[in-house]
Design a protein around this motif. Structure first.
Motif, short mmCIF file in Angstrom:
data_model
loop_
_atom_site.label_atom_id
_atom_site.label_comp_id
_atom_site.label_asym_id
_atom_site.label_seq_id
_atom_site.Cartn_x
_atom_site.Cartn_y
_atom_site.Cartn_z
N TYR A 12 1.04 -1.29 0.05
CA TYR A 12 0.05 -0.13 -0.09
C TYR A 12 1.01 1.27 -0.10
O TYR A 12 0.56 2.29 -0.62
CB TYR A 12 -1.07 -0.07 1.32
CG TYR A 12 -1.83 -1.01 1.24
CD1 TYR A 12 -3.12 -1.01 0.58
CD2 TYR A 12 -1.73 -2.35 1.99
CE1 TYR A 12 -4.16 -2.05 0.36
CE2 TYR A 12 -2.46 -3.52 1.63
CZ TYR A 12 -3.82 -3.08 1.10
OH TYR A 12 -4.70 -4.08 1.00
N PRO A 15 2.58 2.32 -3.72
CA PRO A 15 1.52 3.20 -4.65
C PRO A 15 1.25 4.46 -3.89
O PRO A 15 1.10 5.81 -4.66
CB PRO A 15 0.44 2.40 -4.94
CG PRO A 15 0.83 0.76 -4.39
CD PRO A 15 2.07 1.01 -3.38
N THR A 36 -1.51 -6.54 -3.67
CA THR A 36 -2.83 -5.82 -4.42
C THR A 36 -2.33 -5.55 -5.57
O THR A 36 -1.10 -5.02 -5.68
CB THR A 36 -3.43 -5.03 -3.62
OG1 THR A 36 -2.63 -3.76 -3.22
CG2 THR A 36 -4.25 -5.62 -2.44
N ASP A 37 -2.94 -5.52 -6.74
CA ASP A 37 -2.35 -4.68 -8.07
C ASP A 37 -2.74 -3.35 -7.98
O ASP A 37 -3.91 -2.97 -7.50
CB ASP A 37 -3.24 -5.55 -9.27
CG ASP A 37 -2.91 -7.11 -9.38
OD1 ASP A 37 -1.78 -7.17 -9.20
OD2 ASP A 37 -3.72 -7.74 -9.70
N ASP A 38 -1.73 -2.44 -8.42
CA ASP A 38 -2.00 -1.12 -8.64
C ASP A 38 -1.06 -0.64 -9.65
O ASP A 38 0.18 -1.09 -9.96
CB ASP A 38 -1.69 -0.50 -7.39
CG ASP A 38 -2.01 1.02 -7.18
OD1 ASP A 38 -1.72 1.86 -8.12
OD2 ASP A 38 -2.65 1.21 -6.20
N ASP A 200 -3.14 -0.54 4.75
CA ASP A 200 -3.25 0.75 4.32
C ASP A 200 -3.27 1.88 5.32
O ASP A 200 -2.58 2.89 5.05
CB ASP A 200 -4.32 0.74 3.33
CG ASP A 200 -4.42 2.10 2.65
OD1 ASP A 200 -3.28 2.28 1.91
OD2 ASP A 200 -5.32 2.70 2.39
#
Length: 321
Positions: A12, A15, A36-38, A200
Protein backbone atom coordinates in the motif's frame (compact mmCIF):
# COMPACT_ATOMS: atom_id res chain seq x y z
CA UNK A 1 13.45 3.92 -1.01
CA UNK A 2 11.16 1.35 0.57
CA UNK A 3 12.99 -1.69 1.92
CA UNK A 4 10.54 -4.60 1.96
CA UNK A 5 8.41 -2.90 -0.66
CA UNK A 6 6.30 -5.91 -1.66
CA UNK A 7 5.23 -6.88 1.87
CA UNK A 8 2.08 -6.11 3.82
CA UNK A 9 2.79 -2.41 4.31
CA UNK A 10 4.80 -1.83 1.16
CA UNK A 11 1.94 -3.12 -0.97
CA UNK A 12 0.00 0.00 0.00
CA UNK A 13 2.82 2.42 0.79
CA UNK A 14 4.68 2.26 -2.52
CA UNK A 15 1.63 3.26 -4.64
CA UNK A 16 0.78 5.98 -2.11
CA UNK A 17 4.24 7.50 -2.48
CA UNK A 18 4.08 7.32 -6.27
CA UNK A 19 0.71 9.06 -6.32
CA UNK A 20 2.13 11.73 -3.99
CA UNK A 21 4.75 12.54 -6.64
CA UNK A 22 7.79 10.73 -5.25
CA UNK A 23 10.28 8.74 -7.32
CA UNK A 24 10.23 5.36 -5.56
CA UNK A 25 12.70 2.49 -5.39
CA UNK A 26 11.26 -0.69 -3.86
CA UNK A 27 13.72 -3.23 -2.49
CA UNK A 28 12.51 -6.81 -2.01
CA UNK A 29 13.72 -10.38 -2.27
CA UNK A 30 11.78 -10.71 -5.51
CA UNK A 31 10.02 -13.92 -4.49
CA UNK A 32 6.50 -12.61 -5.02
CA UNK A 33 4.55 -9.61 -6.19
CA UNK A 34 2.67 -7.21 -3.95
CA UNK A 35 -0.56 -8.35 -2.31
CA UNK A 36 -2.74 -6.10 -4.45
CA UNK A 37 -2.45 -4.83 -8.01
CA UNK A 38 -1.97 -1.12 -8.57
CA UNK A 39 -0.97 0.63 -11.81
CA UNK A 40 1.39 2.83 -9.79
CA UNK A 41 3.84 -0.07 -9.62
CA UNK A 42 4.67 0.53 -13.29
CA UNK A 43 6.42 3.72 -12.20
CA UNK A 44 8.52 2.04 -9.49
CA UNK A 45 12.12 0.95 -9.79
CA UNK A 46 12.32 -2.51 -8.24
CA UNK A 47 15.61 -3.74 -6.82
CA UNK A 48 16.05 -7.38 -5.84
CA UNK A 49 18.11 -7.96 -2.72
CA UNK A 50 18.29 -10.47 0.11
CA UNK A 51 18.48 -8.16 3.12
CA UNK A 52 19.41 -10.87 5.61
CA UNK A 53 22.22 -12.31 3.47
CA UNK A 54 23.61 -8.88 2.58
CA UNK A 55 23.46 -7.79 6.22
CA UNK A 56 25.56 -10.82 7.12
CA UNK A 57 28.02 -9.93 4.38
CA UNK A 58 28.06 -6.28 5.46
CA UNK A 59 27.12 -5.07 1.97
CA UNK A 60 23.50 -3.97 2.37
CA UNK A 61 24.12 -0.43 3.73
CA UNK A 62 26.42 0.29 0.78
CA UNK A 63 23.77 -0.94 -1.66
CA UNK A 64 21.23 1.45 -0.12
CA UNK A 65 23.55 4.45 -0.08
CA UNK A 66 24.66 3.85 -3.67
CA UNK A 67 21.11 4.60 -4.83
CA UNK A 68 21.28 8.04 -3.14
CA UNK A 69 17.82 8.03 -1.54
CA UNK A 70 16.45 11.20 0.03
CA UNK A 71 14.41 9.09 2.47
CA UNK A 72 14.60 5.43 3.41
CA UNK A 73 11.62 3.51 4.76
CA UNK A 74 12.92 0.33 6.38
CA UNK A 75 10.09 -2.17 6.84
CA UNK A 76 12.22 -5.26 7.52
CA UNK A 77 14.83 -4.37 10.14
CA UNK A 78 14.73 -6.73 13.14
CA UNK A 79 18.04 -6.40 14.98
CA UNK A 80 19.94 -3.50 16.56
CA UNK A 81 23.03 -4.58 14.64
CA UNK A 82 21.23 -4.24 11.30
CA UNK A 83 19.81 -0.86 12.29
CA UNK A 84 23.18 0.42 13.51
CA UNK A 85 24.95 -0.55 10.29
CA UNK A 86 22.35 1.23 8.17
CA UNK A 87 22.30 4.36 10.33
CA UNK A 88 26.07 4.71 10.30
CA UNK A 89 26.19 4.39 6.51
CA UNK A 90 23.26 6.74 5.85
CA UNK A 91 24.44 9.45 8.23
CA UNK A 92 25.29 12.52 6.16
CA UNK A 93 23.96 10.96 2.96
CA UNK A 94 20.19 10.63 3.51
CA UNK A 95 17.66 13.08 4.88
CA UNK A 96 15.36 10.73 6.78
CA UNK A 97 15.28 7.11 7.95
CA UNK A 98 11.86 5.70 8.87
CA UNK A 99 11.79 2.41 10.75
CA UNK A 100 8.91 -0.03 11.09
CA UNK A 101 8.81 -1.18 14.68
CA UNK A 102 6.01 -2.87 16.59
CA UNK A 103 3.74 -2.13 19.52
CA UNK A 104 5.55 -5.07 21.11
CA UNK A 105 8.45 -2.69 21.76
CA UNK A 106 6.36 -1.90 24.87
CA UNK A 107 5.60 -4.45 27.56
CA UNK A 108 2.29 -5.72 28.94
CA UNK A 109 -0.30 -3.01 29.48
CA UNK A 110 -0.83 -1.40 32.87
CA UNK A 111 -3.46 1.09 31.69
CA UNK A 112 -5.57 1.67 28.61
CA UNK A 113 -5.08 3.31 26.28
CA UNK A 114 -1.31 3.14 26.34
CA UNK A 115 0.80 5.99 24.94
CA UNK A 116 4.26 6.27 23.42
CA UNK A 117 5.79 7.43 26.71
CA UNK A 118 4.81 4.20 28.46
CA UNK A 119 7.83 2.82 30.35
CA UNK A 120 6.75 -0.81 30.71
CA UNK A 121 9.79 -2.92 29.76
CA UNK A 122 9.33 -5.06 26.67
CA UNK A 123 9.23 -8.84 26.98
CA UNK A 124 10.47 -11.50 24.59
CA UNK A 125 13.27 -11.43 22.04
CA UNK A 126 11.28 -9.67 19.31
CA UNK A 127 9.91 -6.87 21.48
CA UNK A 128 13.24 -6.34 23.21
CA UNK A 129 15.03 -6.00 19.87
CA UNK A 130 12.44 -3.55 18.55
CA UNK A 131 12.75 -1.46 21.72
CA UNK A 132 16.54 -1.38 21.38
CA UNK A 133 16.26 -0.23 17.76
CA UNK A 134 13.80 2.51 18.76
CA UNK A 135 16.19 3.75 21.46
CA UNK A 136 19.22 3.88 19.17
CA UNK A 137 17.24 5.74 16.50
CA UNK A 138 15.95 8.26 19.04
CA UNK A 139 19.47 8.78 20.41
CA UNK A 140 20.87 9.18 16.89
CA UNK A 141 18.54 12.07 16.14
CA UNK A 142 18.82 13.63 19.60
CA UNK A 143 22.60 13.89 19.28
CA UNK A 144 22.43 15.69 15.95
CA UNK A 145 22.85 12.74 13.64
CA UNK A 146 20.50 11.27 11.07
CA UNK A 147 16.83 12.28 11.22
CA UNK A 148 14.93 9.14 12.19
CA UNK A 149 11.36 8.12 12.94
CA UNK A 150 10.00 4.87 14.35
CA UNK A 151 6.42 3.89 13.60
CA UNK A 152 5.03 0.98 15.59
CA UNK A 153 2.08 -0.87 14.02
CA UNK A 154 -0.31 -3.13 15.83
CA UNK A 155 -1.36 -6.49 14.38
CA UNK A 156 -1.32 -5.76 10.65
CA UNK A 157 -4.28 -7.07 8.69
CA UNK A 158 -5.53 -6.85 5.12
CA UNK A 159 -6.64 -8.94 2.13
CA UNK A 160 -4.21 -11.66 1.14
CA UNK A 161 -3.08 -13.02 4.49
CA UNK A 162 -4.76 -14.37 7.66
CA UNK A 163 -5.40 -12.05 10.60
CA UNK A 164 -4.43 -12.70 14.18
CA UNK A 165 -7.63 -14.39 15.34
CA UNK A 166 -9.81 -13.94 18.43
CA UNK A 167 -7.56 -16.22 20.47
CA UNK A 168 -4.43 -14.25 19.63
CA UNK A 169 -3.01 -16.77 17.19
CA UNK A 170 -3.23 -17.96 13.58
CA UNK A 171 -5.15 -21.17 14.26
CA UNK A 172 -7.69 -21.14 11.42
CA UNK A 173 -9.98 -23.68 13.10
CA UNK A 174 -11.44 -20.93 15.32
CA UNK A 175 -13.14 -19.46 12.24
CA UNK A 176 -14.88 -22.76 11.49
CA UNK A 177 -16.05 -23.10 15.09
CA UNK A 178 -17.37 -19.55 15.22
CA UNK A 179 -19.08 -19.87 11.83
CA UNK A 180 -20.72 -23.12 12.94
CA UNK A 181 -21.84 -21.85 16.34
CA UNK A 182 -19.63 -24.41 18.05
CA UNK A 183 -18.05 -23.86 21.48
CA UNK A 184 -14.75 -21.98 21.58
CA UNK A 185 -12.49 -22.34 24.59
CA UNK A 186 -10.86 -19.09 25.67
CA UNK A 187 -8.11 -18.80 28.30
CA UNK A 188 -9.39 -16.76 31.24
CA UNK A 189 -12.43 -14.52 30.82
CA UNK A 190 -11.52 -12.99 27.45
CA UNK A 191 -10.90 -9.44 28.67
CA UNK A 192 -7.45 -9.13 27.07
CA UNK A 193 -7.07 -6.71 24.16
CA UNK A 194 -5.76 -7.21 20.64
CA UNK A 195 -5.01 -4.04 18.68
CA UNK A 196 -5.18 -4.55 14.92
CA UNK A 197 -4.54 -2.07 12.12
CA UNK A 198 -5.17 -2.23 8.39
CA UNK A 199 -1.99 -2.28 6.30
CA UNK A 200 -3.18 0.73 4.30
CA UNK A 201 -3.61 2.74 7.49
CA UNK A 202 -0.02 1.88 8.41
CA UNK A 203 1.03 3.00 4.94
CA UNK A 204 -0.88 6.23 5.47
CA UNK A 205 1.11 6.89 8.64
CA UNK A 206 4.44 6.28 6.90
CA UNK A 207 3.46 8.57 4.03
CA UNK A 208 2.49 11.25 6.55
CA UNK A 209 5.80 10.88 8.37
CA UNK A 210 7.69 11.30 5.09
CA UNK A 211 5.65 14.44 4.35
CA UNK A 212 6.03 15.90 7.85
CA UNK A 213 9.67 15.04 8.43
CA UNK A 214 10.39 17.84 10.88
CA UNK A 215 7.42 16.90 13.09
CA UNK A 216 8.29 13.20 12.88
CA UNK A 217 12.07 13.41 13.40
CA UNK A 218 13.25 11.83 16.63
CA UNK A 219 9.76 10.58 17.48
CA UNK A 220 7.99 7.26 17.96
CA UNK A 221 4.38 6.70 16.96
CA UNK A 222 1.92 3.94 17.79
CA UNK A 223 0.06 3.15 14.55
CA UNK A 224 -3.13 1.25 15.26
CA UNK A 225 -6.87 1.31 14.55
CA UNK A 226 -8.95 3.89 16.46
CA UNK A 227 -10.13 1.18 18.89
CA UNK A 228 -9.01 -2.25 20.07
CA UNK A 229 -11.02 -5.46 20.48
CA UNK A 230 -10.90 -7.74 23.49
CA UNK A 231 -11.16 -11.49 23.03
CA UNK A 232 -14.88 -11.65 23.91
CA UNK A 233 -15.82 -8.76 21.67
CA UNK A 234 -13.73 -10.02 18.76
CA UNK A 235 -15.28 -13.50 18.95
CA UNK A 236 -18.82 -12.09 19.26
CA UNK A 237 -18.37 -9.83 16.25
CA UNK A 238 -16.73 -12.56 14.16
CA UNK A 239 -19.51 -15.06 14.89
CA UNK A 240 -22.11 -12.48 13.88
CA UNK A 241 -20.57 -12.28 10.39
CA UNK A 242 -21.90 -15.79 9.86
CA UNK A 243 -25.25 -15.20 11.53
CA UNK A 244 -24.10 -16.93 14.73
CA UNK A 245 -23.63 -16.09 18.39
CA UNK A 246 -20.27 -16.92 19.92
CA UNK A 247 -20.41 -19.79 22.43
CA UNK A 248 -17.37 -19.00 24.57
CA UNK A 249 -16.15 -21.40 27.27
CA UNK A 250 -13.60 -19.94 29.71
CA UNK A 251 -10.80 -22.34 30.68
CA UNK A 252 -7.55 -22.02 32.61
CA UNK A 253 -4.34 -21.35 30.75
CA UNK A 254 -3.11 -24.82 31.74
CA UNK A 255 -6.20 -26.42 30.21
CA UNK A 256 -5.92 -24.22 27.12
CA UNK A 257 -2.29 -25.20 26.58
CA UNK A 258 -3.12 -28.86 27.11
CA UNK A 259 -5.74 -28.83 24.35
CA UNK A 260 -4.04 -26.47 21.89
CA UNK A 261 -1.19 -26.96 19.45
CA UNK A 262 1.95 -25.72 21.30
CA UNK A 263 2.80 -23.16 18.60
CA UNK A 264 -0.69 -21.68 18.68
CA UNK A 265 -0.82 -21.75 22.47
CA UNK A 266 2.47 -19.86 22.70
CA UNK A 267 1.25 -17.27 20.18
CA UNK A 268 -1.94 -16.80 22.22
CA UNK A 269 0.08 -16.20 25.37
CA UNK A 270 2.45 -13.77 23.62
CA UNK A 271 -0.44 -11.68 22.33
CA UNK A 272 -2.82 -11.84 25.26
CA UNK A 273 -0.32 -11.37 28.08
CA UNK A 274 0.54 -8.00 26.53
CA UNK A 275 -3.13 -7.01 26.17
CA UNK A 276 -2.17 -3.95 24.17
CA UNK A 277 -4.61 -1.10 23.59
CA UNK A 278 -2.98 2.10 22.31
CA UNK A 279 -4.09 5.67 21.81
CA UNK A 280 -3.27 7.43 18.54
CA UNK A 281 -3.36 11.06 19.71
CA UNK A 282 0.34 11.63 19.00
CA UNK A 283 0.10 10.41 15.43
CA UNK A 284 -3.15 12.31 14.88
CA UNK A 285 -1.69 15.58 16.18
CA UNK A 286 1.79 15.53 14.64
CA UNK A 287 1.20 13.56 11.44
CA UNK A 288 -2.48 14.05 10.73
CA UNK A 289 -2.96 10.28 10.96
CA UNK A 290 -6.61 9.43 10.30
CA UNK A 291 -7.14 5.65 10.08
CA UNK A 292 -9.97 4.60 7.75
CA UNK A 293 -10.59 1.20 9.34
CA UNK A 294 -11.98 0.12 12.67
CA UNK A 295 -10.36 -3.19 13.63
CA UNK A 296 -13.41 -5.33 12.88
CA UNK A 297 -13.73 -3.79 9.41
CA UNK A 298 -10.11 -4.52 8.58
CA UNK A 299 -10.38 -8.09 9.88
CA UNK A 300 -13.62 -8.69 7.97
CA UNK A 301 -11.94 -7.57 4.75
CA UNK A 302 -9.20 -10.13 5.33
CA UNK A 303 -11.60 -12.94 6.27
CA UNK A 304 -13.80 -12.21 3.25
CA UNK A 305 -10.78 -12.43 0.93
CA UNK A 306 -9.71 -15.72 2.49
CA UNK A 307 -13.20 -17.21 2.15
CA UNK A 308 -13.65 -15.95 -1.42
CA UNK A 309 -10.28 -17.44 -2.41
CA UNK A 310 -10.90 -20.82 -0.70
CA UNK A 311 -8.16 -20.15 1.82
CA UNK A 312 -10.35 -20.49 4.91
CA UNK A 313 -12.63 -23.38 5.93
CA UNK A 314 -15.87 -22.00 7.32
CA UNK A 315 -19.20 -23.70 8.02
CA UNK A 316 -21.46 -21.24 6.25
CA UNK A 317 -21.60 -18.11 4.13
CA UNK A 318 -20.57 -14.68 5.31
CA UNK A 319 -23.75 -12.71 5.98
CA UNK A 320 -21.98 -9.50 7.00
CA UNK A 321 -22.53 -6.61 4.57
Amino acid sequence: MVIGGSGHIGTYLVPRLVRAGHDVVAVSRGRRSSYTDDPAWREVEVVTADRAAEDRAGTFPDRVTALRPDAVVDLICFTPESATALVERLRGHTGHLLHCGSIWRWGPSRRAPMTEDDTTPPIGEYGTAKAAIARLLRDETATGGLATTALHPGHIVGPGWPPIGPLGNLDATVWHRLSAGQPVEIPGIGAEFLHHVHADDVAQAFEAAVTHRDAAAGREFAVVAPTALNVRGYADIAASWFGRTADLRPVTWDDFRGRTDPEHAEASWDHLVRSHCFGIATARTLLGYAPRYQPEDAILESVRWLVDNDRLDVAGPLTAP
